[in-house]
Every structure is written in structure tokens, then in C-alpha cells.
Design a protein around this motif. Structure first.
Motif: not given
Length: 609
Positions: A3-10, A140-151, A153-157
């Protein structure tokens, strides 16, 4: 697969502590049981979010791999891969005792359930959660809720879209961010019970009748393809054989009797069955089994149903329109809700989302209607998209007030809706691409032409203590279902041809998806309704929000928040209907005191017989 080390705290909330199995499948098509899984990836996490296992493989589906241009899995790439039967024990071990998580989870769940059915086993999953449904709650403040868009938004490559192994890695980051956002809002997770089942059967296509209903059978005349036939009582040959012969002859076999039934087959016209009573009321002709079998030997040709063609108008208006003059269908009812609230020209709450807390059901409904009239959309749950909260009497004790204060949301009393304070433009919520139109009750929207199916989703308050079932009726010009399969509900969640289907994404969210371009031309309207199980009414549920989207994860095109009055047990939420060669959506909000059985009977379905 770190997992990305920069991910938010669980998150640490006890209600969020589960063992998780994150799943992604790539498939040969979109129909579970008919199409097969080509690629499967699973990542397991413990209650702290630490990775405990992973699995990824290509699979030999034993069939054509389907849309290679999407998933890139050619027969050459799949050659030599294991079959699902070979990996099923390993897959089962990873899923057992964990919450299955996927983006659009019902899709992955259903495909895996049918894959296990193919190997004479069952999917060992008792609960699942959809990250798409979770983010619809989060807002969330995103244009849509597709997986790539949410990724993003949440800082996931995201490296390789439609690659199961990369998608499940991305899903882990999206889950982490989504849970953190949900915890901040104090949301209950949309965990859906789905106890292990052994009754999944491989897909057996049921072909709907291909002919239009020519009307009533004339005694002494011939059967005509497309006639609606019902059978009641004991038969001399097996019921299955009688139905099979009738279907092969082009007749439309029904399990209930309505005013559209052409003929009823019975060997005892004096028997007091519900079908015979209804046939007497509707004047449906009766024949005995020997006569019917003779008629089956020479069935006259019928008129084939047409298939919907692409709309010829290149551009459809996408703005909200006023309620159209064509009337809402009226089923005989005991009472109806109040008239629609009309929007005004001055809309000081445009682009704001308002949550109403407290008050009686009538007072809260009036407050929501006022907020919508001022240009806002009315929320039914606290989410990141809520900008203002109106507190009516009793609302100050709502458990969400602590979260609302921590989030720094604007809180108002009821008088604020009489003269809302304008928000400086720089601090107003930013308009996002695809911002939904807000419809009042009775409002109509011309649906833009699109190749993707349209989905009407219904959401209600998370703390609702009763069960709500969403259903759909695909009806003809006479406002009757052409066949039993045109009533879609929890027991039959998909039309046999796949044009209309029901999905359940969480305890307080269900949706109906309609592939409008593939609907037969005889279908004039899709009626989306909700029914409450037991003695509860919609005053116990509160407001129901509906959204219409085109495509999975797309931004809503339209929103409407509907309040039935105090005693209704069923409500028509929305209708998608043909008008002048295109499709329209109407926010209906028509409530009835009777139950689902009576509502269904009005559309030609007897759910109790």
C-alpha cells in the motif's frame, strides 16, 4: 503489492473493524452466469488495514474472451491459464470470514457466485461492501465516482486500468481513504448481508415472448402468437411440459391474470382459484386442457415486437423543464401526497446542499421543499457535499450534530429558509463538472442521448429501522406489463434479456438500471417504485432521494428528494418514459396507503397468486 506509505491513517472506530477481502474481476461480458471470469485478483487486509494475503491469476474461461479492446485478454494470453475449478479452493480460503469489497460490488459478487456454482459449490461470503456505494454516502468533491477518479482524489496512483491486479491495489487505497472520510462524517458503513447460498444456478436463458399481444382469444377461433396465456389448477400433462409447448408455439405464458390476459386454461371452471375469480372479473375466456392442446397444433402467426432504435435527434436538451402536460398514470389509491412545490426565478441557495434535522414529518418535508424551491438540493444523510444544516424542533439532539459542529458546517433555524443569508461567491461550493439538475416533485427532464444504460437509484436515511424494497414495472401503452418478466423485484432482479435490472448496494440504497436503447418498442414506460415491508409507513422512513446517472460511477444527471405523507406504504419514485421519439424522466413521489401487492395488481401483476 504494498500500500502507498502516504495513505491516510486507517480508521479506528469499532464499527469499522473488519477483515477485508478486496476483489476485482475482468470478465468476458456483463451477464453473470452466461459470461465468465477471465482474470481475478484478491487482496486481504486485517482490521488495522495491514495486508495479510494476496492472489492474482488469469483464468481459462472455456469461451470467447469477449471485449478484448477493453481488458486486453486475448485467447493467446489466456492459453494455459488454470480453470476456476482449479483455483476455487484457494479463492474460497481467502474469502471465508471476510467482508468482500469491490467497486460496484454486486457485479463482482454475482460473477464469483456463478463461478462457484459452475464447480458445484457456493461463494463463502456473508457480507459485502461496495466502495462506489460508500462514496455515494461520503459525497467527495469529485466530478464522478469512477475508480480512477476516486484514486486521484485519495492520492492513489493508478497504473493499468482494467487490469485486475492493479485495480485491486488501487481499490485498497480508495478503501483506506473512503473509510477515513466516512469516519470523519460518522457514517455507518453500507455493509450488506449476503449469507452463503447454494441455490445459484448456471445461467439458463429465458427468452421473452417475441410477439405483440394480439388481444383476447375468440371462442371458436385460433390462438395467435403473442397471446397472454395463464393456467390454473391441475393439468393432465405436467405444467412444465404445457408451458414449454406454449412457449415454443410463440405464446406468452403468464403466472397471473389481468385485463390483458388472452385466455385462461383450466380443467375445473368451478374451482375457486384467484386466477378464475380475476378472469371472471375481467371477462377472460376459459378453455379446458384438451381444447387448448388442440389449439396449440395450429397457432396463427403474430406480429413481432420491434426493437428500440437509436434516437435520430442528435442533441437533446439537458436542462430541467417544467412538468409536462402528459399526465402521471393514476392507479386507484386511498390518498395522494401534496402538490409539487414550484421553483422560483430567484434561487439564492443554488449549488448548495441542505440537510434538515428534527421536526415532524410534515414540517421536515415542507422545509426540504422550501430549500429546493430556493435552488438547493435536499440531502437525506450527512455527507461531505452538505453545505448547510437546518435544525427544526428536536433536531438539536440528533446524534449527527456533534459531527456537524466538528466539520464547521453552517447551522440555521427554520426561519433561515424564509430569508436565507447569501454566501459570498468565493466561499460558495464550487460547481463541479456534471452538477445534477434538481427536480421538484412532478418535475421532468429530457434524458440526453447516450449509449450507456440509465440508473435510477433510491437512497434513504441510514438510521431507518424498516425494510424498503425498490421494484420496477416495464409497461406498455395500456400501462400493463407485457409479461411476468417485466416486473423486476428482489425475487426476480433482472429481466431475462438484461434490459432492466435491480441492484442492491447497501442497506439503504437500491437502484434500477434500464438499457433504454435495447427495450422493445412496446415498452412505453419504466416505473420505479418503493414498498415498505410490514406495518411501517414512509413517515417512518422519511425522505427518499433519487438520482439518475448514465453509466457506472458517473456523476448524477438529476436529483430529487421525495416526501410521501404520513400513512403511505408504497410510493412511485420515478418514471422513465417515451415522448416524441426520446426518453424523459419524471420525479413522481406519488404515495399510496396500500401495499406492494395492490400496486403490482394495477400494472397487471398478481404477486400473491
Amino acid at each position: 503489492m504494498a500500500l502507498l506509505s502516504s495513505s491516510p491513517k486507517w480508521p479506528t472506530a469499532p464499527d469499522y473493524s473488519h477483515d477485508w477481502a478486496l476483489v476485482d474481476v475482468e470478465t468476458s461480458g456483463l451477464r453473470p452466469g452466461r459470461d465468465r471470469v477471465l482474470s481475478l485478483a484478491i487482496l486481504t487486509l486485517d482490521a488495522r488495514g495491514d495486508r495479510t494475503g494476496q492472489f492474482s491469476t488469469l483464468l481459462d474461461p472455456g469461451c470467447d474472451p469477449g471485449p478484448v479492446h477493453i481488458h486486453g485478454l486475448t485467447p493467446a494470453r489466456l492459453a494455459g491459464s488454470p480453470t476456476f475449478e482449479e483455483v476455487a479452493p484457494q479463492v474460497a480460503a481467502l474469502l471465508t470470514g471476510r467482508v468482500l469489497v469491490a467497486h460496484n460490488a454486486q457485479f463482482d459478487y454475482d460473477f464469483l457466485a456463478h463461478e462457484f456454482a459452475h464447480v458445484r459449490s457456493w461463494l463463502p461470503v456473508s457480507r459485502r461492501m461496495c466502495t462506489l456505494a460508500l462514496n455515494r454516502l461520503v459525497g467527495p468533491a469529485t466530478s464522478d465516482l469512477k475508480l480512477g477518479t476516486l484514486a486521484a482524489h485519495y492520492g492513489v496512483l493508478q497504473r493499468r486500468a482494467h487490469d485486475a491486479e492493479d485495480d485491486v491495489r488501487v481499490l485498497s487505497g480508495v478503501l483506506r481513504g473512503s473509510l477515513g472520510a466516512a469516519e470523519e462524517l460518522g457514517l455507518s458503513l453500507p455493509l450488506l448481508d449476503c449469507p452463503p447460498r447454494q441455490d445459484y444456478k448456471p445461467y439458463v436463458p429465458k427468452t421473452p415472448c417475441a410477439y405483440r399481444n394480439p388481444g383476447r382469444f375468440t371462442p371458436g377461433g385460433a390462438l395467435v402468437q403473442g397471446m397472454k396465456v395463464a393456467v390454473t389448477g391441475d393439468t393432465r400433462i405436467s405444467r412444465e411440459e404445457l408451458v414449454a409447448r406454449s412457449v415454443a408455439a410463440g405464446l406468452n405464458m403468464m403466472t397471473s391474470v389481468s385485463g390483458q390476459t388472452s385466455i385462461l386454461v383450466t380443467n375445473d371452471a368451478g374451482e375457486a382459484t384467484a386466477k378464475l375469480r380475476r378472469a371472471a372479473q375481467e371477462g377472460v375466456p376459459l378453455v379446458d386442457e384438451p381444447t387448448y392442446l388442440r389449439l396449440l397444433e395450429s397457432v396463427s402467426p403474430g406480429q413481432a415486437k420491434g426493437t428500440a432504435k437509436p434516437r435520430s435527434t442528435p442533441d437533446m436538451p439537458g436542462a430541467r423543464t417544467s412538468p409536462s402536460p402528459d399526465p402521471v398514470r393514476q392507479v386507484p389509491v386511498q390518498r395522494t401526497v401534496a402538490p409539487a412545490v414550484s421553483t422560483g426565478v430567484n434561487q439564492p441557495l443554488a449549488e448548495r446542499r441542505v440537510l434538515i434535522l428534527g421536526g415532524t414529518h410534515e414540517a421536515a418535508a415542507a422545509a426540504r421543499a422550501r430549500a429546493v424551491a430556493l435552488g438547493a438540493s435536499a440531502a437525506v444523510n450527512l455527507s461531505a457535499s452538505v453545505s448547510d444544516v437546518v435544525v427544526l424542533p428536536g433536531g438539536a439532539t440528533d446524534r449527527r450534530m456533534t459531527r456537524i459542529a466538528a466539520l464547521g458546517l453552517r447551522v440555521h433555524d427554520a426561519d433561515w429558509l424564509d430569508a436565507p443569508t447569501p454566501v459570498p461567491r468565493k466561499s460558495a461550493p464550487a460547481t463541479r463538472p456534471g452538477t445534477a439538475e434538481v427536480l421538484v416533485r412532478g418535475g421532468v427532464l429530457d434524458l440526453p442521448e447516450a449509449a450507456a444504460p440509465w440508473t435510477v437509484a433510491a437512497t434513504w436515511r441510514q438510521q431507518t429501522g424498516c425494510d424498503v424494497d425498490v421494484v420496477a414495472f416495464a409497461v406498455d401503452a395500456q400501462e400493463q406489463v407485457p409479461g411476468d418478466e417485466d416486473f423486476v423485484f428482489y425475487g426476480a432482479p433482472e429481466h431475462p434479456d438484461g434490459t432492466v435490472r435491480l441492484t442492491t448496494d447497501g442497506p439503504t440504497e437500491q437502484a434500477v438500471t434500464a438499457d433504454l436503447e435495447r427495450l422493445p418498442l412496446e415498452i412505453h414506460r419504466i416505473v420505479v417504485a418503493a414498498a415498505i415491508d410490514g406495518a411501517a409507513t414512509f413517515s417512518d422512513v422519511g425522505a427518499v432521494e433519487i438520482t439518475a446517472t448514465c453509466g457506472i460511477g458517473a456523476a448524477p444527471t438529476v436529483r430529487a428528494t421525495l416526501d410521501a405523507a404520513t400513512t403511505e406504504r408504497t410510493m412511485i419514485l420515478a418514471e422513465i418514459y417515451r415522448r416524441a421519439g426520446s426518453w424523459r424522466l419524471r420525479a413522481v413521489g406519488q404515495g399510496y396507503d396500500h401495499g406492494l401487492a395492490d400496486l403490482a395488481r394495477g400494472y397487471g401483476v398478481d404477486v400473491t397468486d
